[in-house]
Scaffold this motif. Structure first.
Motif, PDB file in Angstrom:
ATOM      1  N   MET A   6       0.818  -1.209   0.000  1.00  0.00           N
ATOM      2  CA  MET A   6       0.000   0.000   0.000  1.00  0.00           C
ATOM      3  C   MET A   6       0.858   1.269   0.000  1.00  0.00           C
ATOM      4  O   MET A   6       0.403   2.327  -0.417  1.00  0.00           O
ATOM      5  N   ARG A   7       2.101   1.144   0.461  1.00  0.00           N
ATOM      6  CA  ARG A   7       3.014   2.292   0.395  1.00  0.00           C
ATOM      7  C   ARG A   7       3.441   2.585  -1.031  1.00  0.00           C
ATOM      8  O   ARG A   7       4.020   3.625  -1.319  1.00  0.00           O
ATOM      9  N   GLY A   8       3.183   1.629  -1.926  1.00  0.00           N
ATOM     10  CA  GLY A   8       3.570   1.817  -3.319  1.00  0.00           C
ATOM     11  C   GLY A   8       4.934   1.274  -3.642  1.00  0.00           C
ATOM     12  O   GLY A   8       5.473   1.533  -4.723  1.00  0.00           O
ATOM     13  N   ASN A   9       5.511   0.495  -2.733  1.00  0.00           N
ATOM     14  CA  ASN A   9       6.869  -0.013  -2.958  1.00  0.00           C
ATOM     15  C   ASN A   9       6.923  -1.135  -3.989  1.00  0.00           C
ATOM     16  O   ASN A   9       8.015  -1.559  -4.373  1.00  0.00           O
ATOM     17  N   LEU A  10       5.782  -1.637  -4.421  1.00  0.00           N
ATOM     18  CA  LEU A  10       5.727  -2.604  -5.523  1.00  0.00           C
ATOM     19  C   LEU A  10       5.134  -1.976  -6.776  1.00  0.00           C
ATOM     20  O   LEU A  10       4.891  -2.662  -7.761  1.00  0.00           O
ATOM     21  N   GLY A  11       4.882  -0.670  -6.708  1.00  0.00           N
ATOM     22  CA  GLY A  11       4.246   0.004  -7.836  1.00  0.00           C
ATOM     23  C   GLY A  11       2.766   0.190  -7.576  1.00  0.00           C
ATOM     24  O   GLY A  11       2.231  -0.210  -6.536  1.00  0.00           O
ATOM     25  N   GLN A  12       2.093   0.792  -8.547  1.00  0.00           N
ATOM     26  CA  GLN A  12       0.666   1.069  -8.434  1.00  0.00           C
ATOM     27  C   GLN A  12      -0.093   0.349  -9.544  1.00  0.00           C
ATOM     28  O   GLN A  12       0.342   0.347 -10.693  1.00  0.00           O
ATOM     29  N   PRO A  13      -1.237  -0.273  -9.226  1.00  0.00           N
ATOM     30  CA  PRO A  13      -2.059  -0.875 -10.283  1.00  0.00           C
ATOM     31  C   PRO A  13      -2.774   0.216 -11.068  1.00  0.00           C
ATOM     32  O   PRO A  13      -2.865   1.361 -10.600  1.00  0.00           O
ATOM     33  N   PRO A  14      -3.285  -0.097 -12.254  1.00  0.00           N
ATOM     34  CA  PRO A  14      -4.045   0.902 -13.004  1.00  0.00           C
ATOM     35  C   PRO A  14      -5.194   1.450 -12.168  1.00  0.00           C
ATOM     36  O   PRO A  14      -6.002   0.688 -11.638  1.00  0.00           O
ATOM     37  N   SER A  50      -9.968   4.087   0.538  1.00  0.00           N
ATOM     38  CA  SER A  50     -10.388   3.667   1.880  1.00  0.00           C
ATOM     39  C   SER A  50      -9.432   2.622   2.448  1.00  0.00           C
ATOM     40  O   SER A  50      -9.120   2.643   3.644  1.00  0.00           O
ATOM     41  N   ILE A  51      -8.956   1.715   1.589  1.00  0.00           N
ATOM     42  CA  ILE A  51      -8.029   0.680   2.053  1.00  0.00           C
ATOM     43  C   ILE A  51      -6.658   1.283   2.352  1.00  0.00           C
ATOM     44  O   ILE A  51      -6.016   0.953   3.348  1.00  0.00           O
ATOM     45  N   VAL A  52      -6.199   2.184   1.474  1.00  0.00           N
ATOM     46  CA  VAL A  52      -4.906   2.828   1.695  1.00  0.00           C
ATOM     47  C   VAL A  52      -4.902   3.577   3.027  1.00  0.00           C
ATOM     48  O   VAL A  52      -3.955   3.478   3.816  1.00  0.00           O
ATOM     49  N   LYS A  53      -5.974   4.303   3.311  1.00  0.00           N
ATOM     50  CA  LYS A  53      -6.075   5.060   4.556  1.00  0.00           C
ATOM     51  C   LYS A  53      -6.148   4.119   5.750  1.00  0.00           C
ATOM     52  O   LYS A  53      -5.560   4.381   6.801  1.00  0.00           O
ATOM     53  N   LYS A  54      -6.864   2.996   5.592  1.00  0.00           N
ATOM     54  CA  LYS A  54      -6.995   2.034   6.695  1.00  0.00           C
ATOM     55  C   LYS A  54      -5.638   1.407   7.028  1.00  0.00           C
ATOM     56  O   LYS A  54      -5.295   1.233   8.209  1.00  0.00           O
ATOM     57  N   VAL A  55      -4.857   1.104   6.010  1.00  0.00           N
ATOM     58  CA  VAL A  55      -3.580   0.425   6.214  1.00  0.00           C
ATOM     59  C   VAL A  55      -2.493   1.399   6.648  1.00  0.00           C
ATOM     60  O   VAL A  55      -1.711   1.110   7.563  1.00  0.00           O
ATOM     61  N   LEU A  56      -2.418   2.557   5.999  1.00  0.00           N
ATOM     62  CA  LEU A  56      -1.306   3.483   6.226  1.00  0.00           C
ATOM     63  C   LEU A  56      -1.602   4.573   7.244  1.00  0.00           C
ATOM     64  O   LEU A  56      -0.670   5.219   7.748  1.00  0.00           O
ATOM     65  N   GLY A  57      -2.869   4.797   7.563  1.00  0.00           N
ATOM     66  CA  GLY A  57      -3.198   5.891   8.469  1.00  0.00           C
ATOM     67  C   GLY A  57      -2.903   7.233   7.828  1.00  0.00           C
ATOM     68  O   GLY A  57      -3.362   7.519   6.722  1.00  0.00           O
ATOM     69  N   LYS A  58      -2.076   8.045   8.494  1.00  0.00           N
ATOM     70  CA  LYS A  58      -1.752   9.375   7.973  1.00  0.00           C
ATOM     71  C   LYS A  58      -0.580   9.356   6.997  1.00  0.00           C
ATOM     72  O   LYS A  58      -0.272  10.371   6.382  1.00  0.00           O
ATOM     73  N   GLU A  59       0.075   8.218   6.851  1.00  0.00           N
ATOM     74  CA  GLU A  59       1.225   8.123   5.938  1.00  0.00           C
ATOM     75  C   GLU A  59       0.763   8.196   4.486  1.00  0.00           C
ATOM     76  O   GLU A  59      -0.239   7.579   4.107  1.00  0.00           O
ATOM     77  N   LYS A  60       1.486   8.937   3.666  1.00  0.00           N
ATOM     78  CA  LYS A  60       1.142   9.103   2.263  1.00  0.00           C
ATOM     79  C   LYS A  60       1.870   8.056   1.419  1.00  0.00           C
ATOM     80  O   LYS A  60       3.069   7.827   1.599  1.00  0.00           O
ATOM     81  N   PRO A  61       1.169   7.411   0.470  1.00  0.00           N
ATOM     82  CA  PRO A  61       1.826   6.405  -0.377  1.00  0.00           C
ATOM     83  C   PRO A  61       2.683   7.056  -1.453  1.00  0.00           C
ATOM     84  O   PRO A  61       2.475   8.221  -1.819  1.00  0.00           O
ATOM     85  N   ASN A  62       3.631   6.297  -1.958  1.00  0.00           N
ATOM     86  CA  ASN A  62       4.465   6.732  -3.066  1.00  0.00           C
ATOM     87  C   ASN A  62       3.749   6.400  -4.375  1.00  0.00           C
ATOM     88  O   ASN A  62       3.434   5.238  -4.639  1.00  0.00           O
ATOM     89  N   LEU A  63       3.477   7.391  -5.176  1.00  0.00           N
ATOM     90  CA  LEU A  63       2.754   7.183  -6.427  1.00  0.00           C
ATOM     91  C   LEU A  63       3.684   7.153  -7.635  1.00  0.00           C
ATOM     92  O   LEU A  63       3.226   7.041  -8.767  1.00  0.00           O
ATOM     93  N   GLU A  64       4.988   7.247  -7.397  1.00  0.00           N
ATOM     94  CA  GLU A  64       5.960   7.206  -8.485  1.00  0.00           C
ATOM     95  C   GLU A  64       6.534   5.803  -8.642  1.00  0.00           C
ATOM     96  O   GLU A  64       6.237   4.901  -7.845  1.00  0.00           O
ATOM     97  N   ARG A  65       7.345   5.616  -9.667  1.00  0.00           N
ATOM     98  CA  ARG A  65       7.992   4.318  -9.873  1.00  0.00           C
ATOM     99  C   ARG A  65       8.880   4.008  -8.679  1.00  0.00           C
ATOM    100  O   ARG A  65       9.748   4.816  -8.326  1.00  0.00           O
ATOM    101  N   PRO A  66       8.702   2.860  -8.013  1.00  0.00           N
ATOM    102  CA  PRO A  66       9.469   2.559  -6.796  1.00  0.00           C
ATOM    103  C   PRO A  66      10.974   2.600  -7.004  1.00  0.00           C
ATOM    104  O   PRO A  66      11.711   3.116  -6.156  1.00  0.00           O
TER     105      PRO A  66
END
Length: 263
Positions: free
Chosen positions: A32-40, A46-62
């Motif tokens: 969910m942090r985006g360390n494996l990349g992002q799906p289309p 809701s899932i990202v917020k549930k898993v990461l809380g206030k942490e922001k995911p990486n939306l760029e190429r890992p």
């Protein structure tokens, strides 16, 4: 994620419910942090917020954020950990991608020998009386192993194995883990007791990060559990002081076993 839900008996609604506390495996958090990349289209917010809380995911190429690897220094580091082992490029690649898993694998190899040559069924479940298997440990070196008999379980939870190794009789005593588990049952976390932290799934305690009498904050890691190739961090759901730790690293646990108790 699917293994976690099945092992904990969770429904999709429970996982998505913001009020439902779920211990997510480290692999799910990493994804969910985006360390494996992002799906289309990305992951559901809701899932990202549930898993990461206030942490922001990486939306760029890992790979964009990876530091260049010093291969020679890392080879030296690996060899220093296991000076008696020889590592080829395939081994080294495994260490680069999965350093903890590979290190654990080599450590087990040094302790137990080349168990990778055993048939998968026997590696996991042992041998039955009268069964015979072959294991090639080196080119031209094959072990013929025949299980002759298995004794009854002793009061200490041990059994005696009688077997032949290349025709030579051998005997060894080993712990029967199923017997030990049936003799000693871990205490269970009391339902509704906010001072009890229970195991979310069966597994093995990998690490314990706190001690009795230690003050912790909500979100601090208490311990980690390994189960079905997943590592899950158990975090504190409250600010408080640890009253007791009921498990140790390496301990086998079942779901809802009492792990940590707060004052």
């Amino acid at each position: 994620m699917a293994l976690m839900m099945v092992s904990q008996g969770l429904t999709r609604a429970q996982v998505e419910d913001p009020k439902s506390d779920v211990a997510f495996p480290d692999s799910v958090i990493d994804m969910m942090r985006g360390n494996l990349g992002q799906p289309p289209g990305g992951f559901p917010d809701s899932i990202v917020k549930k898993v990461l809380g206030k942490e922001k995911p990486n939306l760029e190429r890992p790979g964009k954020h990876l530091k260049p690897a010093d291969f020679e220094a890392l080879r030296t580091e690996l060899q220093a950990k296991f000076p008696d082992e020889e590592f080829d490029d395939e081994d080294f690649n495994g260490y680069l991608m999965y350093p903890k898993v590979f290190t654990d694998y080599v450590a087990r190899h040094e302790q137990y020998g080349p168990v990778r040559v055993l048939p998968t069924k026997n590696f996991f479940y042992g041998m039955e009386e009268g069964e015979e298997i072959s294991a090639t440990i080196d080119p031209g070196v094959t072990l013929e192993i025949r299980c002759q008999a298995i004794s009854d379980i002793t009061e200490t939870g041990e059994v005696k194995l009688f077997f032949e190794l290349n025709g030579q009789p051998r005997t060894v005593r080993i712990k029967d883990r199923s017997a030990v588990a049936s003799v000693k049952a871990n205490p269970k976390a009391e339902a509704g007791n906010g001072k009890h932290i229970g195991a979310p799934m069966p597994g093995v305690v990998a690490t314990v990060a706190v001690a009795s009498g230690q003050a912790v904050k909500k979100g601090d890691v208490l311990l980690t559990i390994e189960a079905m190739k997943m590592e899950t961090s158990i975090t504190s759901d409250q600010d408080g002081t640890i009253k007791a730790i009921h498990v140790t690293p390496g301990a086998q646990i079942d779901a809802k076993d009492l792990l940590v108790e707060f004052e």
